[in-house]
Design a protein around this motif. Structure first.
Motif, PDB file in Angstrom:
ATOM      1  N   ASP A  30     -10.883  -3.404   6.594  1.00  0.00           N
ATOM      2  CA  ASP A  30      -9.960  -2.278   6.479  1.00  0.00           C
ATOM      3  C   ASP A  30      -9.186  -2.241   5.160  1.00  0.00           C
ATOM      4  O   ASP A  30      -8.459  -1.278   4.892  1.00  0.00           O
ATOM      5  CB  ASP A  30      -8.952  -2.298   7.643  1.00  0.00           C
ATOM      6  N   ASN A  38      -4.636  -6.877   4.368  1.00  0.00           N
ATOM      7  CA  ASN A  38      -5.439  -6.307   5.444  1.00  0.00           C
ATOM      8  C   ASN A  38      -6.739  -7.094   5.624  1.00  0.00           C
ATOM      9  O   ASN A  38      -7.044  -7.982   4.828  1.00  0.00           O
ATOM     10  CB  ASN A  38      -5.737  -4.824   5.169  1.00  0.00           C
ATOM     11  N   GLY A  46      -3.074  -4.560  11.587  1.00  0.00           N
ATOM     12  CA  GLY A  46      -3.524  -3.530  12.525  1.00  0.00           C
ATOM     13  C   GLY A  46      -2.850  -3.733  13.872  1.00  0.00           C
ATOM     14  O   GLY A  46      -2.076  -4.684  14.062  1.00  0.00           O
TER      15      GLY A  46
END
Lengths: 340, 340, 340
Positions: free
Chosen positions: A32, A28, C220
Motif C-alpha cells: 500500500d 505503510n 491500515g
C-alpha cells in the motif's frame, strides 16, 4: 510530520541507497505504500512484493537490498527499525496538559510536573503520580498508588489501592490492576473469603493491553518485572511473578502463585496452572494448558491439530478408546513374539 | 491492628500452645513471617518450612502441632482459620460514608443508611440501594436495580437495568451484569436481534471478580444462587443458572440456558456449551470443554497433557490417523484370530 | 405494551388460527407462558411442551400448527418471528434525550439530532455523533471518532481516537475499540513498540457484546463488515477483517492480520491464529484452535471429547505414546505381510 531520507537514515543508523533529499511523510506496507511512504521487509515471505512496491524507500537487511526498486535503508534488524519509524510517525492526538476541572483528586495526592489528568479521573488519598504521567478519562486510581514518571493509563482503567508502577508503564482501557485474588477457604459448602492483603508491583517499561486483569497478592505482592508485555483479556492471578521481558498474548491466563521466567512467550489462549515454576525462555503454544512445572527452556504444547468436523469426530471417538487400543497392540505384539 | 495470641485463639476457637500475651500485628507465609506475624500450614507440601519459620505463631491441625517451633494455634481446619485471620487483618482503605457531590443519583432512587457512593457514580431511576452498600468510583447502576444490604461494587462496574443482587454481594471492577445475551435469529444472511427481556437475579454472599460478564436472560432471568464465587474474565451467558456454592475460575465460560448444579467447580479456561444440565458436585478440569450434560458428580476433562513441541507434533499427526490406526488394529486382530 | 392477535399476525405476516381479538401482553417460553403471552416453537426438541402450554398463542411452522392447543400464528421461520416479537415487547427503559450537564463534550465535536448523551460521558475533539445516537453513562469517545446514525454505546464503553462506526451499531459495556494492537519488535531481550498508526472501521448493523476488545490497525485499519455480531470477552486483534454476517461467540479470539470470510461462525472459546485467511461459510467448533488457513467452507474442530477424569488420564497418557504406537502397528503389519 515529514523527514528526508537522509534524516531517516541518520536516525536509524541505516545505510541509505538513494536520494537523501526524498521526503517521507508516512509508513505503510509494501503493497500500500506510495512515493512518500517508507516501507519495510522483515519477513521473507513478503519478498515477492518488493519489485512491485511503490514505496519511497524500503527498510531491508543487506542481503535483500539489491531487490529494492527504489531507495533502500539498509539495517541489521529491519523489524526493529520499522518499530522505530512507526514511533517517529505516531499520529496519536496528544493529551491536554494539566488537570481537567471535572477530575476528582484527593488533597493528599501528589502530582508530578507536566501531568495530563483527563475528565472525570478519580485519584485517591496519598497517591503519587510521577512527572509526565498521562491519566485517561474516567480512570480510577485508588488510595496509596504510586506511578513512576511517564506512565500512561488510558481511559477507563482501574487501579485498586497499593498498586505501584515503575516508569514508562502503559495500561490500556478497561484493565483492572489490584482486584482481589480468587482466594476462598471452603467449609461446609460455603466459601470463606481470604482477604487479599498484598499489592501489585510492576517494573519499568511494561506494556499492558485492554480489559486485562492483574490481581493483588494474598500475602505479598503480584510482581511484573521490567520489559514485560501483556496483551488484551489476560488473567494474571494473585502472587504470580512474570519475569523480565516475558510476553503474554490475548486471552491467556496464569493461575495463582505461579512464577514465569524471563523472556518467555505465552501464546494466545494458553493457560498456566497455579503453584508452578516455568524456567527462562519457555514458549507456550496457543491454547496450550501447562499443568506441570517446566525446568528447561523450549516450546511446549497440548491439544490436537485442526480437522474437518466429520474426520475429527472419528479421531475423537478413538481417543476415548486409546488405552484399550494400546493394550490390544501389546497383546498382539506379545502373541507375535510368542510365535516368532 | 494488633491482637494478642490469647485474643486470636479465642476468636478462632483455637487451642493455644504458647504465650497468650504475644502480640500479633500481621499475617504472612511461613517463609516470610516475622515474630509479630501469625502464619499457617494448610498444605502438607509446605510442612518442611515449619522448622525454619520465624512466625510468632502458626495455625496448624493437631497432627502437625508438634512440629511448630514457636507458638501454635491448633484448629480443625487451618485454611479456614487462615481465611478468618486475613479478614481480621484486612488493611483495605475504608470508603467514605455518604454521597460524593459528583455522583449522579436519580431522584426516584432509594438509598439505605450508611451507604458510600463514590465520585462520578451514576444511579438510575427507581433503584434501591440497601443499607451499608458501597459503590465505587465511576460505577454505573442503571434503572430499576435492587441491591440488598452490605453489597460492595468496586470502581467502574456496570449494572444494566433490572439487576437484583442479594445481601453481601461483592462485584469487582470492570464487571458487567445484565448486558444483552447473544441471541439472534438468522434469516437470509442477516442476524435479527432477539430483544433480551429478562433480568439477572443474584443471591446472597456471592463474590464476582473483575471484567466478568453476566448477561441478562432472553425470557426469564439469569440466576446465580447463594454462595457462588466467580473469578475474573468469566462469561455467564443468558438464562444460565449457577447452583449454590458453585465456583467458576478465571477465563471460564458457560453458554446460554445451561444449568450448573450446586457445589460444582469449573476450573480456569473451561467452557460449558449451551442448553446442558450439570449435576451437583461436578468438577470440570482446566481448559476442558463440556459439550454434553453430566448426570453424575465427579471430575471430567478433555484435551491432552503437555509435551515438548517436537514430540507433540508427532502425536498430533498420529491423532489425525487414529481412526485408520484403529481399523488396522482390528484387521490385524481378525487376521490373528483367523490363524489361531 | 399490548397487541391483539390480529395485529400481531398482521405485523408478522402470519396466518392466524384463533381469535383475532385475544390480547397479548408479553412473550414467554412454552413452559412459562400464560394466556396473555405469545410463545414460539423453533426447536423441535421442545415440541413435547406444546400440548401443555398455556400460551395465548404459539408461533409455529405449518407442519406443527395442528399440535397447538390454543391459537397458532403460522409462519415460515418461527425463530425469526419470535425475534421480531421480542423487539415489539422490548421493555428496556428509554434513555433521556439531550446532553446530561455532567457530560464533557469537546467544542469541536458535532452532535446530531435527538442524541442521548448520559451522565459523565466524555466526547473528544472533532468527533461526529450521528442523529439518534445513544451514549451511555461514563462512556469515553476519544478524538476524531465518527458514529453513524442510531448507534448505541452502553455505559462504560471506550472508543480510542479514529474509530468509525456505521449506522445502527450496538456496543455493550466495558468494550474497548481501538486500543493498540499487540505489536513489538524484539531486540536484545527488549520489546520495542510498534506504534499502531491505523484505526478501526466498523460497518452497519454490527452488534458487539460486553468487555470485548477490537484493536486498532498497525498500518491500515481493523475492519468489521456489515451485519457482524460479536459476543462478550472476544479479542479481535490488529488488522483483522471480519466478513459480512460473521458471528464470534464469547471468549473467542482472532490474532493479528487474519481475514475471516462472510457468514462464518466462530463458537465460544475458539481461537484463530494470526496471518490466516478463512473462506466464507467456515464454522469453527467451540474451543477449537485454527492454526492454518481454510479454503473450503464447512465445520472444523480440534480437541477431544469429554471423559471422566480417571479415564481421560489413561487416554492422555497414551496420546503421548501415539507415535510409538503407530510405528509398532506398522511393524506388526509388515511382519504379518511377510508371513502372509
Amino acid at each position: 510530520m515529514q523527514l528526508s531520507l537522509g534524516e531517516l537514515a541518520q536516525r536509524l543508523g541505516a545505510e541509505l541507497i538513494g536520494d537523501a533529499d526524498t521526503v517521507i511523510r508516512g509508513v505503510n506496507t509494501l503493497k500500500d505504500a506510495t512515493a512518500t511512504d517508507v516501507s519495510f521487509l522483515a519477513n521473507s515471505s513478503y519478498r515477492s512484493q518488493l519489485p512491485d512496491s511503490n514505496a519511497g524507500a524500503v527498510i531491508v537487511s543487506a542481503k535483500e537490498a539489491a531487490d529494492v526498486r527504489g531507495a533502500a535503508l539498509v539495517v541489521a534488524n529491519p523489524y526493529l527499525s520499522f518499530a522505530l519509524v512507526t514511533q517517529m510517525f505516531d499520529n496519536r492526538p496528544q493529551p491536554v496538559r494539566g488537570i481537567h476541572p471535572s477530575a476528582v483528586v484527593a488533597a493528599s495526592a501528589t502530582l508530578g510536573d507536566d501531568v495530563c489528568i483527563a475528565a472525570n479521573v478519580v485519584i485517591g488519598e496519598h497517591c503519587v503520580i510521577g512527572d509526565g504521567c498521562e491519566i485517561g478519562a474516567n480512570t480510577v486510581i485508588s488510595d496509596h498508588c504510586v506511578l513512576g514518571r511517564d506512565c500512561c493509563l488510558r481511559a477507563n482503567v482501574t487501579l485498586y489501592h497499593d498498586v505501584v508502577l515503575g516508569e514508562r508503564v502503559q495500561v490500556h482501557s478497561g484493565t483492572v490492576i489490584g482486584a482481589d485474588g480468587f482466594g476462598f477457604a471452603p467449609d461446609k459448602g460455603r466459601w470463606h473469603k481470604i482477604a487479599q492483603l498484598g499489592g501489585v508491583r510492576i517494573g519499568n517499561d511494561v506494556d499492558i493491553g485492554a480489559n486485562t486483569c492483574i490481581d493483588r497478592g494474598a500475602l505479598g505482592n503480584t510482581t511484573i518485572e521490567d520489559h514485560v508485555i501483556v496483551d488484551n483479556l489476560v488473567q494474571v492471578a494473585h502472587n504470580v511473578r512474570l519475569g523480565e521481558g516475558t510476553a503474554m498474548a490475548g486471552n491467556s491466563g496464569v493461575a495463582g502463585s505461579t512464577t514465569i521466567g524471563k523472556h518467555c512467550t505465552i501464546a494466545g489462549g494458553a493457560g498456566i496452572a497455579g503453584h508452578l515454576a516455568l524456567a527462562d525462555g519457555v514458549h507456550v503454544a496457543a491454547m496450550t494448558l501447562i499443568s506441570k512445572s517446566i525446568s528447561e527452556s523450549g516450546a511446549y504444547a497440548t491439544g490436537t491439530a485442526q480437522m474437518p468436523m466429520q474426520e475429527w469426530r472419528r479421531s475423537a471417538t478413538r481417543f476415548r478408546q486409546l488405552d484399550s487400543m494400546a493394550k490390544r497392540l501389546q497383546q498382539l505384539e506379545k502373541s507375535h513374539e510368542g510365535k516368532a
